[in-house]
Design an enzyme around this catalytic site. Structure first.
Site, PDB file in Angstrom:
ATOM      1  N   ASN A   1      65.348  16.846  34.661  1.00 62.35           N
ATOM      2  CA  ASN A   1      64.480  16.149  34.891  1.00 62.35           C
ATOM      3  C   ASN A   1      64.714  14.874  36.014  1.00 62.35           C
ATOM      4  O   ASN A   1      65.926  14.994  35.673  1.00 62.35           O
ATOM      5  CB  ASN A   1      62.891  15.148  34.160  1.00 62.35           C
ATOM      6  CG  ASN A   1      64.361  14.630  32.844  1.00 62.35           C
ATOM      7  OD1 ASN A   1      65.979  14.486  33.014  1.00 62.35           O
ATOM      8  ND2 ASN A   1      63.831  13.176  32.206  1.00 62.35           N
TER       9      ASN A   1
ATOM     10  N   GLU B   1      62.058  22.024  33.384  1.00 60.20           N
ATOM     11  CA  GLU B   1      61.886  23.237  33.685  1.00 60.20           C
ATOM     12  C   GLU B   1      61.649  24.002  35.037  1.00 60.20           C
ATOM     13  O   GLU B   1      62.080  24.707  35.339  1.00 60.20           O
ATOM     14  CB  GLU B   1      60.523  23.927  32.932  1.00 60.20           C
ATOM     15  CG  GLU B   1      60.757  22.601  31.158  1.00 60.20           C
ATOM     16  CD  GLU B   1      60.289  21.845  30.660  1.00 60.20           C
ATOM     17  OE1 GLU B   1      60.716  20.854  31.661  1.00 60.20           O
ATOM     18  OE2 GLU B   1      59.662  21.402  29.567  1.00 60.20           O
TER      19      GLU B   1
HETATM   20  N1  THU Z   1      59.799  16.158  31.435  1.00 63.42           N
HETATM   21  C1  THU Z   1      60.030  17.493  31.539  1.00 63.42           C
HETATM   22  O1  THU Z   1      61.174  17.159  32.548  1.00 63.42           O
HETATM   23  N2  THU Z   1      59.697  18.372  30.595  1.00 63.42           N
HETATM   24  C2  THU Z   1      58.531  18.659  30.041  1.00 63.42           C
HETATM   25  O2  THU Z   1      58.309  19.714  29.946  1.00 63.42           O
HETATM   26  C3  THU Z   1      57.986  17.341  29.486  1.00 63.42           C
HETATM   27  C4  THU Z   1      58.467  16.021  30.015  1.00 63.42           C
HETATM   28  C5  THU Z   1      60.078  15.041  31.627  1.00 63.42           C
HETATM   29  C6  THU Z   1      59.032  14.171  32.889  1.00 63.42           C
HETATM   30  C7  THU Z   1      59.657  12.694  32.870  1.00 63.42           C
HETATM   31  O3  THU Z   1      60.878  12.312  33.677  1.00 63.42           O
HETATM   32  C8  THU Z   1      60.263  12.839  31.415  1.00 63.42           C
HETATM   33  O4  THU Z   1      60.839  14.059  31.000  1.00 63.42           O
HETATM   34  C9  THU Z   1      58.765  11.682  30.730  1.00 63.42           C
HETATM   35  O5  THU Z   1      57.613  12.352  30.594  1.00 63.42           O
END
Ligand code: THU
Length: 137
Positions: A49, A62
């Site tokens: 992320n 993802e």
């Molecule tokens: N996040 C992801 O990377 N994947 C997900 O499916 C859910 C949320 C990240 C986005 C953000 O950087 C952090 O988790 C908190 O929401």
């Protein structure tokens, strides 16, 4: 249609997702996420992320992994692994489910964490009745 992933390739993406989480840029949520996918060629792509001071621009792990696969020339994914350093596994958010559907409507989705808890499911179970490319035909 992509080939069914082998057990060995599923173990590879689990491992790649764990490694990818170490590259997270998540200073705002402090919620690291790593993901990895198996592309149609069999190659593995990973992502983390990536957040932004303008919060709405944050990109999930993802989607980073899938966009990386597509940018490398893949047009499908057969499996997605997600790792979070938590005691319960994290399922992909709605936006990521929609993006997985675009390239892997039959993909396996595996979520792992720091305990033995895990989710092993499919995109079609996570996003039944999805809107997709076929609806625009
Ligand atoms: N996040 C992801 O990377 N994947 C997900 O499916 C859910 C949320 C990240 C986005 C953000 O950087 C952090 O988790 C908190 O929401």
């Amino acid at each position: 249609m992509p080939k069914k992933p082998t057990e060995a390739s599923l173990r590879r993406i689990e491992k790649a997702a764990r490694l990818a989480a170490s590259r997270t840029y998540s200073p705002y949520s402090k919620f690291p996420v790593g993901a990895a996918v198996i592309g149609g060629s069999g190659r593995v792509y990973s992502g983390c992320n990536v957040e932004n001071a303008s919060y709405g621009l944050c990109n999930c792990a993802e989607r980073t992994a899938i966009f990386t696969a597509v940018a490398a020339g893949e047009s499908s994914v057969s499996a997605v692994a997600i790792y979070t350093p938590t005691s319960l596994p994290t399922a992909p958010c709605g936006a990521c489910r929609q993006v997985i559907n675009e390239f892997g409507p039959e993909a396996l989705v595996i979520s792992v964490c720091d305990t033995k808890n895990r989710i092993e499911t499919t995109l079609s179970a996570l996003l039944p009745g999805a809107f997709g490319p076929g609806d625009l035909a």
